[in-house]
Write a protein that holds these residues in place. Structure first.
Motif, PDB file in Angstrom:
ATOM      1  N   ARG A  30       0.806  -1.215   0.000  1.00  0.00           N
ATOM      2  CA  ARG A  30       0.000   0.000   0.000  1.00  0.00           C
ATOM      3  C   ARG A  30       0.848   1.279   0.000  1.00  0.00           C
ATOM      4  N   LEU A  31       2.142   1.146   0.239  1.00  0.00           N
ATOM      5  CA  LEU A  31       2.989   2.326   0.391  1.00  0.00           C
ATOM      6  C   LEU A  31       3.160   3.081  -0.932  1.00  0.00           C
ATOM      7  N   ARG A  32       3.110   4.402  -0.840  1.00  0.00           N
ATOM      8  CA  ARG A  32       3.365   5.251  -2.001  1.00  0.00           C
ATOM      9  C   ARG A  32       4.821   5.719  -2.023  1.00  0.00           C
ATOM     10  N   HIS A  33       5.480   5.650  -0.889  1.00  0.00           N
ATOM     11  CA  HIS A  33       6.874   6.085  -0.783  1.00  0.00           C
ATOM     12  C   HIS A  33       7.693   4.972  -0.139  1.00  0.00           C
ATOM     13  N   PRO A  34       8.919   4.740  -0.588  1.00  0.00           N
ATOM     14  CA  PRO A  34       9.743   3.690   0.011  1.00  0.00           C
ATOM     15  C   PRO A  34      10.133   4.044   1.446  1.00  0.00           C
ATOM     16  N   LEU A  35      10.239   3.022   2.266  1.00  0.00           N
ATOM     17  CA  LEU A  35      10.648   3.221   3.658  1.00  0.00           C
ATOM     18  C   LEU A  35      12.167   3.303   3.761  1.00  0.00           C
ATOM     19  N   VAL A  36      12.637   4.099   4.700  1.00  0.00           N
ATOM     20  CA  VAL A  36      14.066   4.090   4.987  1.00  0.00           C
ATOM     21  C   VAL A  36      14.412   2.773   5.680  1.00  0.00           C
ATOM     22  N   ALA A  37      15.640   2.343   5.538  1.00  0.00           N
ATOM     23  CA  ALA A  37      16.066   1.112   6.208  1.00  0.00           C
ATOM     24  C   ALA A  37      16.326   1.396   7.682  1.00  0.00           C
ATOM     25  N   PRO A  38      15.915   0.498   8.583  1.00  0.00           N
ATOM     26  CA  PRO A  38      16.227   0.703   9.997  1.00  0.00           C
ATOM     27  C   PRO A  38      17.723   0.576  10.237  1.00  0.00           C
ATOM     28  N   ARG A  39      18.186   1.206  11.317  1.00  0.00           N
ATOM     29  CA  ARG A  39      19.601   1.105  11.679  1.00  0.00           C
ATOM     30  C   ARG A  39      19.916  -0.341  12.053  1.00  0.00           C
ATOM     31  N   ARG A  40      20.916  -0.927  11.403  1.00  0.00           N
ATOM     32  CA  ARG A  40      21.248  -2.334  11.618  1.00  0.00           C
ATOM     33  C   ARG A  40      22.751  -2.510  11.767  1.00  0.00           C
ATOM     34  N   ALA A  41      23.102  -3.682  12.288  1.00  0.00           N
ATOM     35  CA  ALA A  41      24.511  -4.062  12.352  1.00  0.00           C
ATOM     36  C   ALA A  41      25.032  -4.349  10.949  1.00  0.00           C
ATOM     37  N   ALA A  42      26.364  -4.336  10.821  1.00  0.00           N
ATOM     38  CA  ALA A  42      26.980  -4.636   9.526  1.00  0.00           C
ATOM     39  C   ALA A  42      26.663  -6.058   9.093  1.00  0.00           C
ATOM     40  N   ALA A  43      26.578  -6.965  10.051  1.00  0.00           N
ATOM     41  CA  ALA A  43      26.260  -8.368   9.767  1.00  0.00           C
ATOM     42  C   ALA A  43      25.665  -8.975  11.026  1.00  0.00           C
TER      43      ALA A  43
END
Length: 515
Positions: free
Chosen positions: A318-331
Motif C-alpha cells: 500500500r505504500l506510495r513512498h519507500p521506507l528508509v532502512a532501519p539502523r542495523r549491524a553490519a552483519a
C-alpha cells in the motif's frame, strides 16, 4: 556548574587475551533469529551476581536454603543457573542471600519473560507475605513517600495475593505510579516499571489502561514510551487500534511510543491475525505521511520489520513512498569478520576482566548497540543494569558514544542510555555537547537528565529552539533537575507551542526520582 570527567576511557582488550571460563553461560541463538534463549539469560544474571559477590555454591546454598537446606542444595542451585529454570522464589532467595535490594533480580527477569511469549512459565512465583497486616503496610507505604521497592510490593499484593483495594481506591495510586515511571532513574525506574506492568497483567488491567490513556492525552506529554510499553504487556484488539491511532499523533514522541507499543504486542503475543488487519491501512498511511521525517520514518521502518510477515507484505503493497532502512549491524554473525560483533566482544572482554559472564555480556552489548528490535534492546538493557557489570558498561558506552569506530556504533551507544538508565553520580556533558553529531549531543542532554545536572540557562534556551529532538532532550535535562527556567519557557509566546507545552508538563509532573 558541571563537574569534570564522568566517563573514563579504557583501552580495548583483545578477546585472545582473556581466558574463557569453562562454565560460561551463552545464548547460542542466531543474532537475527526469531527467538532468543530466555533460560540462558536467566541463568546468566543469577550466576554473574553470585560469582561477583565471591560466594561459592556450597556457601550460597547455606545462605539461601530453607530448613535443612535440601530445597536449595548446591546441586539444585547449579542446575538453576545452568538450565535457567524460572522460579520467582529462588530468584528472591538470590536477592536475599547476596544482600541485593528487593526485586533487584526479579524485576528484570519478569520483564524479560513477559516480553517473549515463548519464555518459560514461573514454576514457583514469588508471593508476598499473605497477611492483612503486611498488605496494609504495603498500602500505607505508597500513601507516603514510596520508593521503588514499596511500589513493587504494592503491585505484588494486588496481582498475586488474595488482598486488593477496590477500583476507586487503587486508581489514585496507579495514576501516581504512571507519573513516576517516566521520571525515575536506575533501580527506581526498573522497579516502578515492573510494578505498573505487573498491575497491567492482573485483575487491575483496565485501571492501568485507563491511567495510561489519561497520562498520554495530557498536552505536552514528554515521557509516553514507558507507559505504552507497560500497557502493551497485555495486548488486545482495542489496545492495538489505539496504538495505530497514535502513529499519526501530532506529537512525534507519542507517535514513536505507539510504534514501541506495536513492537511489544508482537513480541508478547496474544493478538489474533484478524486483530492485525485493521492496522494495515493505518500503518501504511502513517509511513507515507512520515516520508522524509527523521523523527518518525526510522522507527516506523524498524517497527514494520518486527511485525508478522503477512502484515509487512500488506503494508508494503500500500505504500506510495519507500521506507528508509532501519539502523542495523553490519552483519548478524558471531565471527571476527563481523566488525560490529567483534566490537561488542572487545567491550565485553574489557568490562569482564576475565570474570565469568563475558560471552553473554558480548551478546547483550551487541543487542543494545545494534539491534533494531526495541524488545531485544530494552530487555537486554534491563539485564545489564541488574548485572554486576552495570557501572563498567556505562563507562564503556560513554567512551564508545564519543569515539566509537563508526556512526552506527556511536549512535547505538548514545541511544543506549535512555534504556539502560544506569544512574550517574556526576556529569560533564561538555564533550557531548561539543560534538557535531546531533545524536551525540542529544545523548549528553539525556545523561544530564539522569544525573540531575541542570543546564546553564543560556544553553537551555539555545537548545529548546533547536530541532525538535534536541528540544525534547533539553526539556528532559531541565525537567529532571527541576530547573526554574521552565516557568519562563512555558510562558514565552515566542517559543514553539510544543516547547511551551513540554515545559508545562514537566512543571506539573515534577522532577527526577532516584529511590
Amino acid at each position: 556548574m558541571f563537574r569534570q570527567h564522568w566517563c573514563v576511557k579504557r583501552a580495548p582488550v583483545s578477546m585472545a587475551d582473556v581466558a574463557r571460563h569453562s562454565d560460561e553461560i551463552d545464548d547460542p541463538s542466531p543474532l537475527a533469529g526469531a527467538r532468543i534463549d530466555v533460560p540462558a539469560r536467566i541463568g546468566w544474571l543469577l550466576r554473574t551476581n553470585r560469582v561477583a559477590a565471591g560466594v561459592p555454591l556450597r556457601e550460597f546454598a547455606a545462605r539461601a536454603g530453607s530448613g535443612d537446606g535440601s530445597h536449595l542444595s548446591p546441586a539444585t542451585l547449579s542446575r538453576v543457573e545452568t538450565t535457567g529454570r524460572r522460579s520467582g522464589v529462588v530468584v528472591a532467595a538470590y536477592e536475599q542471600a547476596l544482600g541485593l535490594p528487593y526485586g533487584h533480580l526479579r524485576a528484570p527477569l519478569d520483564v524479560l519473560c513477559r516480553t517473549f511469549s515463548y519464555a518459560p512459565a514461573d514454576a514457583e512465583p514469588f508471593v508476598p507475605e499473605p497477611t492483612l497486616a503486611a498488605f496494609s503496610a504495603a498500602c500505607d507505604a505508597v500513601a507516603g513517600e514510596p520508593d521503588g521497592h514499596d511500589w513493587l510490593r504494592f503491585a505484588e499484593y494486588h496481582a498475586l495475593s488474595p488482598f486488593g483495594l477496590p477500583e476507586t481506591g487503587v486508581r489514585p495510586f496507579v495514576d501516581r505510579l504512571a507519573s513516576e515511571v517516566g521520571r525515575a532513574t536506575g533501580t527506581a525506574y526498573q522497579l516502578r516499571y515492573e510494578a505498573l506492568a505487573k498491575l497491567r497483567c492482573s485483575p487491575y488491567a483496565d485501571v492501568v489502561a485507563a491511567a495510561v490513556r489519561r497520562a498520554v492525552d495530557v498536552p505536552g506529554m514528554q515521557r509516553p514510551a514507558d507507559l505504552l510499553s507497560a500497557v502493551t504487556e497485555r495486548p488486545g484488539p482495542e489496545l492495538a487500534r489505539w496504538c495505530g491511532e497514535l502513529l499519526s499523533d501530532p506529537s512525534w514522541q507519542v507517535a514513536r511510543a505507539g510504534c514501541l507499543g506495536i513492537q511489544n504486542m508482537r513480541s508478547v503475543g496474544g493478538l489474533r491475525r484478524t486483530d492485525w488487519y485493521p492496522l494495515v491501512p493505518v500503518f501504511a498511511d502513517a509511513c507515507d505521511a512520515a516520508a522524509g521525517d527523521p523523527l518518525r520514518a526510522p522507527i516506523l521502518s524498524a517497527t514494520l520489520a518486527c511485525c508478522p510477515p503477512e502484515f509487512r507484505t500488506s503494508v508494503q503493497e500500500r505504500l506510495r513512498h519507500p521506507l528508509v532502512a532501519p539502523r542495523r549491524a553490519a552483519a548478524w554473525t558471531r565471527t571476527r569478520r563481523n566488525r560490529h560483533f567483534t566490537h561488542a566482544a572487545t567491550l565485553a572482554a574489557g568490562i569482564s576482566r576475565a570474570s565469568a559472564g563475558e560471552t553473554m555480556l558480548a551478546r547483550l552489548l551487541f543487542e543494545v548497540l545494534y539491534d533494531f528490535r526495541a524488545t531485544h534492546v530494552v530487555t537486554s538493557s534491563f539485564l545489564l543494569a541488574a548485572s554486576p557489570f552495570a557501572d563498567a558498561v556505562r563507562e564503556q558506552l560513554c567512551a564508545t558514544a564519543l569515539d566509537g569506530p563508526d556512526e552506527t556504533t556511536r549512535h547505538g551507544a548514545a541511544l543506549a542510555f535512555a534504556n539502560l538508565m544506569v544512574p550517574f553520580e556526576r556529569a560533564d556533558p561538555a564533550p557531548w555537547l561539543a560534538a557535531e553529531d546531533p545524536v551525540v549531543r542529544g545523548a549528553g542532554l539525556t545523561v544530564c537528565g539522569f544525573a540531575g545536572a541542570p543546564l546553564p540557562p543560556a544553553l537551555l534556551r539555545t537548545y529548546v529552539v533547536a530541532d525538535d529532538e534536541l528540544a525534547r532532550d533539553a526539556l528532559f535535562a531541565a525537567g529532571m533537575s527541576g530547573q526554574p527556567e521552565l516557568d519562563e519557557i512555558a510562558a514565552d509566546p515566542a517559543l514553539p507551542a510544543a516547547v511551551r507545552a513540554g515545559a508545562r508538563w514537566w512543571r506539573a509532573e515534577g522532577g527526577r526520582i532516584v529511590r
